[in-house]
Design an enzyme around this catalytic site. Sequence first.
Site, PDB file in Angstrom:
ATOM      1  CB  ALA A 253      -0.823   0.095   1.147  1.00 60.39           C
TER       2      ALA A 253
ATOM      3  NE  ARG B  95       9.489  -4.651   0.395  1.00 56.05           N
ATOM      4  CZ  ARG B  95      10.211  -4.791  -0.861  1.00 56.05           C
ATOM      5  NH1 ARG B  95      11.413  -5.576  -1.077  1.00 56.05           N
ATOM      6  NH2 ARG B  95       9.803  -4.138  -2.016  1.00 56.05           N
TER       7      ARG B  95
ATOM      8  CG  ASP C 242      10.247  -9.502   3.033  1.00 54.28           C
ATOM      9  OD1 ASP C 242       9.342  -9.571   1.832  1.00 54.28           O
ATOM     10  OD2 ASP C 242      11.352  -9.575   2.745  1.00 54.28           O
TER      11      ASP C 242
ATOM     12  CG  ASN D  97      -1.177  -3.363  -5.044  1.00 53.55           C
ATOM     13  OD1 ASN D  97      -1.324  -3.198  -6.135  1.00 53.55           O
ATOM     14  ND2 ASN D  97      -0.223  -2.769  -4.176  1.00 53.55           N
TER      15      ASN D  97
ATOM     16  CB  SER E 259       0.255  -8.521 -14.916  1.00 52.61           C
ATOM     17  OG  SER E 259       0.874  -7.979 -15.863  1.00 52.61           O
TER      18      SER E 259
ATOM     19  CE1 TYR F   7       5.319  -9.190 -12.652  1.00 51.72           C
ATOM     20  CE2 TYR F   7       4.675  -8.833 -15.104  1.00 51.72           C
ATOM     21  CZ  TYR F   7       4.581  -8.594 -13.742  1.00 51.72           C
ATOM     22  OH  TYR F   7       3.553  -7.679 -13.392  1.00 51.72           O
TER      23      TYR F   7
ATOM     24  CE  LYS G 194       1.678  -9.737 -11.171  1.00 48.66           C
ATOM     25  NZ  LYS G 194       0.847  -9.135 -10.020  1.00 48.66           N
TER      26      LYS G 194
ATOM     27  CB  VAL H  38      -0.257   0.553 -14.539  1.00 48.25           C
ATOM     28  CG1 VAL H  38      -0.941   1.761 -13.531  1.00 48.25           C
ATOM     29  CG2 VAL H  38      -1.339  -0.361 -14.843  1.00 48.25           C
TER      30      VAL H  38
HETATM   31  C1  8X3 Z   1       2.659  -5.095 -15.877  1.00 51.30           C
HETATM   32  C2  8X3 Z   1       2.451  -5.299 -17.299  1.00 51.30           C
HETATM   33  O1  8X3 Z   1       3.382  -5.881 -19.735  1.00 51.30           O
HETATM   34  O2  8X3 Z   1       5.100  -5.055 -18.273  1.00 51.30           O
HETATM   35  O3  8X3 Z   1       2.415  -6.513 -15.241  1.00 51.30           O
HETATM   36  O4  8X3 Z   1       4.106  -7.327 -17.895  1.00 51.30           O
HETATM   37  S1  8X3 Z   1       3.728  -5.839 -18.383  1.00 51.30           S
END
Ligand code: 8X3
Length: 252
Positions: A10, A34, A60, A87, A140, A153, A157, A186
Amino acid sequence: MAKIALITGASAGIGEACAHTFAREGYNLILTGRRMKRLEDLAQHLNNKYNIEVAVSSFDIRSREQVINNLEGLPAEWKKVDVLINNAGLSQGLDPIDKGSYDDWDTMIDTNIKGLLYTSKVVSNWMIANGSGHIINLGSIAGKEVYPNGNVYCATKHAVDALNKGMRADLLQYGIKVTAIHPGAVETEFSEVRFKGDKERAKKIYEGFDPLVAQDIADTIWFVASRPAHVNINDLIIMPTAQAAATNIFRK
Ligand code: 8X3
């Protein structure tokens, strides 16, 4: 009695925007992250501006013990959480699979998947005891697509997307709503974190088009959280108008 929202991560970006939005709507807030000083400053500001109560808890999220001890250590009245906004999450590195950093992988998996799981288990038990609740997971576009160098990553997601569906199936019997929001680009500290403080490289990600801002996502989260009791929005993909897919952005 005022409703309660618990927001992880947050202290900045989408989490902070959600804190403002839910405070404006009269919710009392539990803010976690954190950076204690930032959480305390935000809590003070929201308390003054909206006359709501705010509890802050700094830990953490990668540590199972810290998540459980800090959340379970909250006073009983704070455990009547109506909305959990999962989030906290991050991307570190943008490297091909043969060159990726083990540490980056651990950080992303431990934060985006395991931290979300620890938080969700604790809070879903509170919601079951309370007889209602709404879990909102931040996914995402990387949870719907896989792009070059996004490997781990994107995998985390995709896991959030799967967990969103799994939680929804498991918590259905308790009347608990579960929703995922999947944003495209974003402009927050996301890219700066991904590129480990390289502000120039991060800035370039958002050049030549109008990216989403954190408030766009907070507005969407408020929309899903404020539907009538019988309505659950399972998931939503939200993109800048100039973005059609993770790697398809129309730049001027
Ligand atoms: C963030 C968007 O496209 O960089 O989650 O993976 S992206």
